[in-house]
Design an enzyme around this catalytic site. Sequence first.
Site, PDB file in Angstrom:
ATOM      1  N   ARG A  28       0.869  -1.445  -0.350  1.00 26.38           N
ATOM      2  CA  ARG A  28       0.139  -0.332  -0.100  1.00 26.38           C
ATOM      3  C   ARG A  28       1.017   1.368   0.030  1.00 26.38           C
ATOM      4  O   ARG A  28       0.659   2.009  -0.271  1.00 26.38           O
ATOM      5  CB  ARG A  28      -1.306  -0.033   0.763  1.00 26.38           C
ATOM      6  CG  ARG A  28      -1.110   1.166   1.487  1.00 26.38           C
ATOM      7  CD  ARG A  28      -3.080   0.810   1.938  1.00 26.38           C
ATOM      8  NE  ARG A  28      -3.003   0.574   3.249  1.00 26.38           N
ATOM      9  CZ  ARG A  28      -2.205   0.607   4.433  1.00 26.38           C
ATOM     10  NH1 ARG A  28      -1.657   1.727   4.255  1.00 26.38           N
ATOM     11  NH2 ARG A  28      -2.030   0.026   5.336  1.00 26.38           N
TER      12      ARG A  28
ATOM     13  N   TYR B 165     -15.991  15.745 -18.891  1.00 24.48           N
ATOM     14  CA  TYR B 165     -15.626  14.618 -18.657  1.00 24.48           C
ATOM     15  C   TYR B 165     -17.348  14.291 -17.390  1.00 24.48           C
ATOM     16  O   TYR B 165     -16.894  14.799 -16.363  1.00 24.48           O
ATOM     17  CB  TYR B 165     -14.807  13.435 -17.960  1.00 24.48           C
ATOM     18  CG  TYR B 165     -14.773  12.083 -18.052  1.00 24.48           C
ATOM     19  CD1 TYR B 165     -15.235  11.243 -18.668  1.00 24.48           C
ATOM     20  CD2 TYR B 165     -14.849  11.434 -16.985  1.00 24.48           C
ATOM     21  CE1 TYR B 165     -15.037  10.119 -18.919  1.00 24.48           C
ATOM     22  CE2 TYR B 165     -14.335  10.629 -16.773  1.00 24.48           C
ATOM     23  CZ  TYR B 165     -14.868   9.866 -17.708  1.00 24.48           C
ATOM     24  OH  TYR B 165     -15.855   7.882 -17.446  1.00 24.48           O
TER      25      TYR B 165
ATOM     26  N   ASP C  87      -6.759  18.151 -16.351  1.00 23.83           N
ATOM     27  CA  ASP C  87      -6.991  16.719 -16.220  1.00 23.83           C
ATOM     28  C   ASP C  87      -6.141  16.454 -18.116  1.00 23.83           C
ATOM     29  O   ASP C  87      -6.846  17.407 -19.081  1.00 23.83           O
ATOM     30  CB  ASP C  87      -8.740  16.224 -16.774  1.00 23.83           C
ATOM     31  CG  ASP C  87      -9.005  15.425 -17.468  1.00 23.83           C
ATOM     32  OD1 ASP C  87      -8.433  14.816 -18.165  1.00 23.83           O
ATOM     33  OD2 ASP C  87      -9.764  14.534 -16.882  1.00 23.83           O
TER      34      ASP C  87
ATOM     35  N   LYS D   4      -7.127   5.070 -20.500  1.00 23.44           N
ATOM     36  CA  LYS D   4      -7.081   5.830 -22.105  1.00 23.44           C
ATOM     37  C   LYS D   4      -5.928   5.063 -22.686  1.00 23.44           C
ATOM     38  O   LYS D   4      -5.824   4.202 -22.666  1.00 23.44           O
ATOM     39  CB  LYS D   4      -7.848   6.991 -21.625  1.00 23.44           C
ATOM     40  CG  LYS D   4      -8.520   7.253 -21.613  1.00 23.44           C
ATOM     41  CD  LYS D   4     -10.397   6.653 -22.078  1.00 23.44           C
ATOM     42  CE  LYS D   4     -10.918   6.963 -20.760  1.00 23.44           C
ATOM     43  NZ  LYS D   4     -11.368   8.097 -20.128  1.00 23.44           N
TER      44      LYS D   4
HETATM   45  C1  LIG Z   1     -11.980   8.280 -18.517  1.00 23.08           C
HETATM   46  C2  LIG Z   1     -11.852   9.163 -18.699  1.00 23.08           C
HETATM   47  C3  LIG Z   1     -11.731   9.987 -17.129  1.00 23.08           C
HETATM   48  C4  LIG Z   1     -11.776   9.019 -15.546  1.00 23.08           C
HETATM   49  O1  LIG Z   1     -10.938   8.024 -15.642  1.00 23.08           O
HETATM   50  P1  LIG Z   1     -10.478   6.732 -15.613  1.00 23.08           P
HETATM   51  O2  LIG Z   1      -9.938   5.781 -15.471  1.00 23.08           O
HETATM   52  O3  LIG Z   1     -12.368   5.683 -16.234  1.00 23.08           O
HETATM   53  O4  LIG Z   1     -11.238   6.646 -13.791  1.00 23.08           O
HETATM   54  C5  LIG Z   1     -11.489  11.523 -16.575  1.00 23.08           C
HETATM   55  N1  LIG Z   1     -10.563  12.426 -17.027  1.00 23.08           N
HETATM   56  C6  LIG Z   1     -11.060  12.245 -18.940  1.00 23.08           C
HETATM   57  C7  LIG Z   1     -10.783  13.074 -19.993  1.00 23.08           C
HETATM   58  C8  LIG Z   1     -11.778  10.876 -19.195  1.00 23.08           C
HETATM   59  O5  LIG Z   1     -11.994  10.616 -20.096  1.00 23.08           O
END
Ligand SMILES: *Cc1c(COP(=O)(O)O)cnc(C)c1O
Length: 392
Positions: A57, A109, A182, A207
């Site tokens: 952890r 998002y 982000d 992604k």
């Molecule tokens: C998918 C996504 C997230 C969240 O990520 P997860 O791995 O699904 O929790 C946050 N911001 C954007 C722009 C995303 O496309």
Amino acid sequence: MDRESQKSAQQYRPATRVVSVDANPADPYNPASTPIYQTATFKQSSAVSTGEYDYTRSGNPTRTQTERHLAKLMDAQRALCVTSGMTALDVIMRVLSAGDEVIAGVDLYGGTNRLLKFLEKSKINTVHVDTCLVENVTSAITSQTKMILLETPTNPLIGVCDIKAIAEIAHARNEEIIVVVDNTMMTPILQRPLELGADIVYHSGTKYLSGHHDLMAGVIGVKKEALGDQLYFVINSTGVGLAPFESWLLMRGVKTLAVRLEKQQASAMKIANYLESTGLKVNYPGLKSHPSYELHNKQACGGGAVLSFETGSTMVSQQIVEGCKLFTISVSFGCVNSLISMPCRMSHASIPPEVRKERNLAEDVIRLCVGIEDVRDLIEDLDQSLRAANVI
Ligand SMILES: *Cc1c(COP(=O)(O)O)cnc(C)c1O
């Protein structure tokens, strides 16, 4: 040794850096690929001192190597890997306290919107403004503002925020304001917000970074050590650090990030040109017709591989989406396969319809996430679906 090979890793271009991995300098067998240290605990040599690792952890060598590798790519002082992109945002939000205010965009998002709403219970309130206009952000800053959260390009409308201008203005108003970006859609290959003045960058590793839709992960990068320590404290306290197997898989995926994205981006450009040639309204920052083409290409080196287009009718959009045979109907993006979706019905459905309306999230928007298939097949697939829906 030629001069090229004497360069330090940091001097190489991103596409070179993704494959220059320190597998694990401390491993006695000199592995070429970081091993999966599938262990929860580590034996200690004495009762009074702990070694580098004691409990997964708190830290695990597979996670550490992946974090170090990603830090280099993001130009971050430190990277932290957690269990998902949403976890990354949750960890970041925990540096705030009740009464603090956040400024965030309107086209963001769906999951981000849901988490920000949830945090209102803890008295952390978010003001939503169109962050693509710098003056909207400037006029929303109050003495309570502690964080500005940007997503650029926005999704699914593909608007562009000026990271450098917003970071400069925010820090001039109050240097304590944390500017967070982000960067999931651009990845560190195309855009590095920390270089542009942001304090924190995060990515959904689910992604592009991993690229195969076979794991969930979140990656945070920071410039300042103190902020990194604060975030690590949250991760260690809550136990959301990325598990060894996922860390390994993420590292494996990142090695092909540049080559995947280069192909995906080139195909996205061709598809955007094709769609625009049919007379549809196309949102893609690689197109000269995009209203923020110059700003985007000043802060990023390419339009990426996500684009959207509008048909003017929800029914027609649904027909086009369902008529595609090669583009899979799926939420998410960043995979090697091409995907198609109607965000207002899928990834952004958690935003209530009245709020979507208020934020101009057109219900007919179709989002395309371009994969690595032969682009001729992709264009033929769209073409037959547009014809079947009588759009062309
Ligand atoms: C998918 C996504 C997230 C969240 O990520 P997860 O791995 O699904 O929790 C946050 N911001 C954007 C722009 C995303 O496309």
